[in-house]
Motif scaffolding. Structure first.
Motif, short mmCIF file in Angstrom:
data_model
loop_
_atom_site.label_atom_id
_atom_site.label_comp_id
_atom_site.label_asym_id
_atom_site.label_seq_id
_atom_site.Cartn_x
_atom_site.Cartn_y
_atom_site.Cartn_z
N VAL A 98 90.59 72.59 -12.43
CA VAL A 98 89.15 72.71 -12.62
C VAL A 98 88.82 73.92 -13.51
O VAL A 98 87.66 74.28 -13.66
N HIS A 112 89.39 65.70 -17.33
CA HIS A 112 89.35 66.47 -16.08
C HIS A 112 89.17 65.54 -14.90
O HIS A 112 88.05 65.12 -14.59
N GLY A 115 87.07 67.33 -11.98
CA GLY A 115 85.86 68.05 -12.33
C GLY A 115 86.15 69.42 -12.89
O GLY A 115 87.27 69.71 -13.35
N SER A 116 85.12 70.29 -12.86
CA SER A 116 85.23 71.59 -13.52
C SER A 116 84.42 72.63 -12.74
O SER A 116 83.32 72.36 -12.27
N GLY A 160 80.86 71.73 -9.56
CA GLY A 160 81.11 70.44 -10.23
C GLY A 160 82.52 69.93 -10.06
O GLY A 160 83.10 69.36 -10.98
N VAL A 161 83.09 70.15 -8.90
CA VAL A 161 84.47 69.72 -8.65
C VAL A 161 84.48 68.53 -7.70
O VAL A 161 83.49 68.26 -7.03
N VAL A 162 85.62 67.83 -7.67
CA VAL A 162 85.77 66.70 -6.75
C VAL A 162 86.26 67.25 -5.41
O VAL A 162 87.26 67.97 -5.37
N PRO A 169 85.58 61.15 -11.00
CA PRO A 169 84.62 60.71 -12.01
C PRO A 169 85.14 59.42 -12.67
O PRO A 169 86.29 59.39 -13.14
#
Ligand code: OAD
Length: 247
Positions: A98, A112, A115-116, A160-162, A169
């Protein structure tokens, strides 16, 4: 030999995990003692439920991690992957990380999967949120920090991460699956291969006829899938592999 396979490949996927950023000083998740999930409880920090229960705890922890990334620099592994992109006709970096160290090393095509840290969004309406450039200076593990509010709906902004229990995503997963199915060589670097569906990509590539090469200092769940296992640190082995393959 992996260098000959790399030299011959037209379409390459590099699947990266936390081990690629380890030599930049970013903690992995599962390495004994230093791994984040060895020191922190994932269920308190990395699930939607945890965020709803204690948003300040979760936001503070991710801001601490974002601060570490902002202070870190890409290492020779990131730079070798970026250099490889200039050597092969088509290369896709598929990362579980991330951070943005691949991009800062010069990789252009980075997918990604998880996410980030740099792209938070509203928990309620998913509107993106522009972060201030400098996160607060945090102690180890971060401190509780109320998340910002969404300018559109007033909801709490989330990292904004999983998280565990969430889907990847869709666009990123589609792109990764296509690249893995189409590639001639997949290089899996610095991942334990324990988190699915990302961990299924090497086997997918192999089923479609690709050569799978693995780089990791220790045995992993993915070793059995690979034709070539290179045992050692990414920051040492990747530059050496490029040197042997391309001179
Ligand atoms: P892990 O922490 O599970 O695995 C990191 C791997 O990197 C281990 O196999 C280490 O042996 C290896 N490693 C450590 N130092 C290395 C070095 N210098 N060079 C090469 N390899 C090295 O991290 P991931 O496999 O990335 O998910 O974990 C997958 C996902 O689990 C993460 O994306 C994260 C986590 O929960 C989410 O946040 C959704």
């Amino acid at each position: 030999m992996p260098d000959a396979a790399l030299r011959a490949a037209h379409r390459v996927v590099v699947l990266t995990g936390a081990g690629v950023s380890a030599e930049s000083g970013i903690a992995t998740f599962r390495d004994a003692q230093t791994g984040l999930w060895e020191r922190f409880a994932a269920e308190d920090l990395a699930t939607p439920r945890a965020f709803l229960r204690d948003p300040a705890l979760v936001w503070g922890w991710y801001e601490w991690r974002r601060m570490q990334v902002l202070r870190a620099q890409p290492n020779p592994a990131h730079r070798a992957i970026a250099a490889l992109e200039r050597r092969v006709p088509a290369l896709t970096v598929v990362t579980q990380n991330v951070d943005d160290l691949h991009e800062r090393a010069g990789s252009a095509a980075v997918v990604h999967l998880h996410g980030s840290l740099h792209a938070p969004r509203c928990f309620d309406c998913a509107s993106p949120f522009a972060l201030p450039p400098d996160p607060p200076c945090e102690p180890e593990g971060g401190r509780r920090l109320a998340p910002p509010r969404c300018a559109r709906c007033g909801g709490a902004v989330r990292p904004g991460v999983v998280w565990f229990g969430e889907s990847l995503p869709a666009d990123a997963w589609r792109e990764a699956g296509q690249a893995a199915s189409d590639c001639e060589l997949l290089l899996a670097v610095g991942t334990s291969g324990l988190v699915h569906p990302a961990a299924s990509l090497p086997a997918l590539a192999r089923r479609h006829g690709a050569t799978v090469v693995l780089i990791n200092p220790v045995p992993t769940a993915l070793d059995a899938v690979a034709q070539h296992v290179l045992r050692g640190k990414a920051g040492e082995l990747l530059p050496a592999l490029l040197e042997t393959a391309f001179g």
